[in-house]
Design an enzyme around this catalytic site. Structure first.
Site, PDB file in Angstrom:
ATOM      1  N   GLY A   1       0.831  -1.194   0.000  1.00 37.15           N
ATOM      2  CA  GLY A   1       0.000   0.000   0.000  1.00 37.15           C
ATOM      3  C   GLY A   1       0.863   1.240   0.000  1.00 37.15           C
ATOM      4  O   GLY A   1       2.093   1.161  -0.112  1.00 37.15           O
TER       5      GLY A   1
ATOM      6  N   PHE B   1       1.544   3.209   2.430  1.00 37.16           N
ATOM      7  CA  PHE B   1       2.320   3.437   3.646  1.00 37.16           C
ATOM      8  C   PHE B   1       2.980   2.177   4.194  1.00 37.16           C
ATOM      9  O   PHE B   1       3.510   2.192   5.299  1.00 37.16           O
ATOM     10  CB  PHE B   1       1.427   4.055   4.727  1.00 37.16           C
ATOM     11  N   GLY B   2       2.944   1.093   3.453  1.00 36.29           N
ATOM     12  CA  GLY B   2       3.563  -0.128   3.953  1.00 36.29           C
ATOM     13  C   GLY B   2       3.117  -1.340   3.167  1.00 36.29           C
ATOM     14  O   GLY B   2       2.810  -1.251   1.977  1.00 36.29           O
TER      15      GLY B   2
ATOM     16  N   LYS C   1      -0.949  -5.887   8.762  1.00 36.44           N
ATOM     17  CA  LYS C   1      -0.715  -4.644   8.030  1.00 36.44           C
ATOM     18  C   LYS C   1       0.407  -3.883   8.724  1.00 36.44           C
ATOM     19  O   LYS C   1       0.288  -3.531   9.897  1.00 36.44           O
ATOM     20  CB  LYS C   1      -2.000  -3.811   7.998  1.00 36.44           C
TER      21      LYS C   1
ATOM     22  N   ASP D   1     -16.267   5.324   1.424  1.00 38.39           N
ATOM     23  CA  ASP D   1     -15.496   4.831   0.276  1.00 38.39           C
ATOM     24  C   ASP D   1     -15.889   3.390  -0.041  1.00 38.39           C
ATOM     25  O   ASP D   1     -15.041   2.539  -0.282  1.00 38.39           O
ATOM     26  CB  ASP D   1     -13.992   4.924   0.558  1.00 38.39           C
TER      27      ASP D   1
END
Length: 404
Positions: free
Chosen positions: A20, A22-23, A40, A134
Site C-alpha cells: 500500500g 504506507f507499507g 498490516k 469509500d
C-alpha cells in the site's frame, strides 16, 4: 525482532500479500493461538510525511467500534519506534472487484446475498455513528465461504465530525461511487451518501458495469446529478426499482435502510440478515445526544480497547507521537482538557471538579474513567493552570497500574 520473522514474540510473519501507500500486508500466524491473520505494517515515517497520522488513528478506532460478521475484524494493534502493526482478520477470497473482473456479473441470488451482507454491515456502522465514505468493490472482500466483508475504513467519518448543520463537508471517495451531493460541496449526510454507493455496487453486481460511465469526469458527474442511467434487460423489475431508489440524486428522497429492507427484491426468498452484536461493548450507541433520556441508566461499561482509546496514558496518540511527560498514572494536559483513571468514588471526583465539566464512564465497579474539559478560555492559559493547580490537586486520586 523482524529479522527473525516473529513480531513481539507473538506473530510469525509470512509472505507479503500486498503493498500500500504506507507499507505492506503480510500473512502472519498468532503463535499463541495458531490463528492466521493479515498483518498490516504501516511506516510511521511515511504516514507522518503524508500528514495521515490522524487518518490512521481514526481507522483503528473505527474498526474496533464496528465488530460485525460482515466487517473485517481488527484483532490487535502494536507499535514500535518506526512502525505500526495491525493484526487483521485474514480474508482469503480476495476482493469482490477481482471476482467481477475475472468472471463478470453475478447471478441475482448471489448478488442478493452479497448485498444483504453489505447492507447489514453498513446499517450496523451507521447505528454506531460511523460512515464509511469509500464503499466500492475494491473495499469489499470475500472469505472462503463466499461471505462479504467490508474493509478499509481509512476515509470513514464519525457523526461527531459533522458541522453544526449536522452535515459532513469533506469531499472524499472514489469518483464512480461517490454520491452527487458529496461533490456539490454544500454538505452531505454520511448515511445517505453510503447508500448511494451501495446502489452503485448493486448495479455493478447485476450488470457487470458501472451505471455512470464517461471518459470525461465532468460529464459523468452531470449524469449522476440527473440520475441518468439505464439497466440492462436481464435486470429484473424489482431490482431496477431498488437501484433507482438508491441512485436517486436527491438525498432527501433517496431510500433509507428501513425502506430498503422492505423492498420485494431485498426480502425475496431468504430472511433478511440483521446486525449481530457479539458482546455488550459492541451494542449500537445512540449518537443523537439526548442527555436527558439516559439519566437513570448506568455508565457505559468499557472494554479494554475503549479504555486504551480514552485513557490519556494509553491512547492512540503514542502510535505517532512521543510525549515524555505522558505516562500511565499521570493526568496529562491536552488543548481541550484531560483524561485520567481513578479509584476515587464519583462523588469525590465531582467535589474536586465542580467548577469544570466532568464526564465519567465505569470501567470496573471500582474504577472510573474521567474526562475533564475546560468550559472556555485560551488553551495556552490552560496548560500552566493544569500543571500548577489541577494536576497537584488530583494527584492522590489519579489511578496508575502500579497502585493496584
Amino acid at each position: 525482532m523482524e529479522g527473525k520473522g516473529v513480531l513481539e514474540g507473538r506473530y510469525e510473519m509470512g509472505r507479503v500479500l500486498g503493498h500500500g501507500n504506507f507499507g505492506r500486508v503480510h500473512a502472519a500466524r498468532d503463535v499463541r493461538t495458531g490463528r492466521a491473520v493479515a498483518m498490516k505494517v504501516v511506516s510511521k515515517d511515511k504516514v507522518e510525511r503524508a500528514g495521515m497520522a490522524e487518518q490512521i488513528k481514526r481507522e483503528i478506532a473505527v474498526m474496533k467500534m464496528v465488530s460485525h460478521p460482515s466487517v473485517v475484524e481488527l484483532h490487535e494493534v502494536m507499535a514500535t519506534r518506526t512502525k505500526v502493526y495491525l493484526a487483521l482478520e485474514l480474508v482469503r477470497g480476495g476482493e469482490l472487484f477481482d471476482r467481477i473482473a475475472r468472471h463478470g456479473r453475478v447471478g441475482e441470488g448471489v448478488a442478493r446475498r452479497y448485498f444483504r451482507q453489505l447492507v447489514s454491515a453498513v446499517d450496523f456502522c451507521h447505528g454506531r455513528g460511523v460512515y464509511h465514505r469509500d464503499l466500492k468493490p475494491e473495499n469489499l472482500l470475500l472469505d472462503e465461504a463466499g461471505n462479504l466483508k467490508v474493509a478499509d475504513f481509512g476515509l470513514s467519518a464519525l457523526a461527531c465530525h459533522a458541522r453544526p448543520d449536522g452535515l459532513l463537508h469533506t469531499a472524499c471517495g472514489t469518483p464512480a461511487y461517490v454520491a452527487p451531493e458529496v461533490l456539490a460541496g454544500n454538505g452531505y449526510d454520511g448515511a445517505k451518501a453510503d447508500l448511494w454507493s451501495c446502489g452503485v455496487i448493486l448495479y455493478v453486481l447485476l450488470a457487470g458495469a458501472l451505471p455512470f460511465q464517461d471518459d470525461n469526469l465532468v460529464c459523468m458527474y452531470r449524469k449522476m446529478r440527473r440520475g441518468d442511467f439505464c439497466c440492462p434487460p436481464w435486470v429484473t423489475t424489482d431490482a431496477r426499482k431498488l437501484i433507482k431508489s438508491l441512485l436517486d440524486p436527491n438525498p432527501g428522497t433517496r431510500i433509507t435502510v428501513a425502506g430498503l429492507l422492505e423492498t420485494p427484491w431485498f426480502r425475496k426468498t431468504a430472511p433478511v440478515p440483521r446486525p449481530i452484536i457479539a458482546d455488550p461493548a459492541a451494542a449500537p450507541v445512540d449518537t443523537r445526544g439526548n442527555a436527558g433520556d439516559d439519566k437513570d441508566e448506568p455508565p457505559e461499561v468499557l472494554n479494554a480497547f475503549h479504555l486504551i482509546s480514552l485513557s490519556e496514558g494509553f491512547d492512540l496518540s503514542p502510535l505517532f507521537e512521543h510525549d515524555p511527560a505522558a505516562s500511565p498514572g499521570r493526568a496529562t494536559a491536552r488543548a481541550g482538557g484531560t483524561r485520567f483513571a481513578t479509584r476515587e468514588a464519583a462523588s469525590g471526583v465531582v467535589a474536586r471538579l465542580e467548577a469544570l465539566a466532568m464526564g465519567g464512564a465505569r470501567v470496573a465497579p471500582s474504577l472510573l474513567m474521567v474526562d475533564v474539559k475546560k468550559d472556555g478560555g485560551d488553551a495556552m492559559e490552560y496548560r500552566p493552570f493544569f500543571s500548577e493547580e489541577l494536576r497537584p490537586a488530583l494527584k492522590d486520586i489519579v489511578w496508575s497500574p502500579a497502585a493496584t
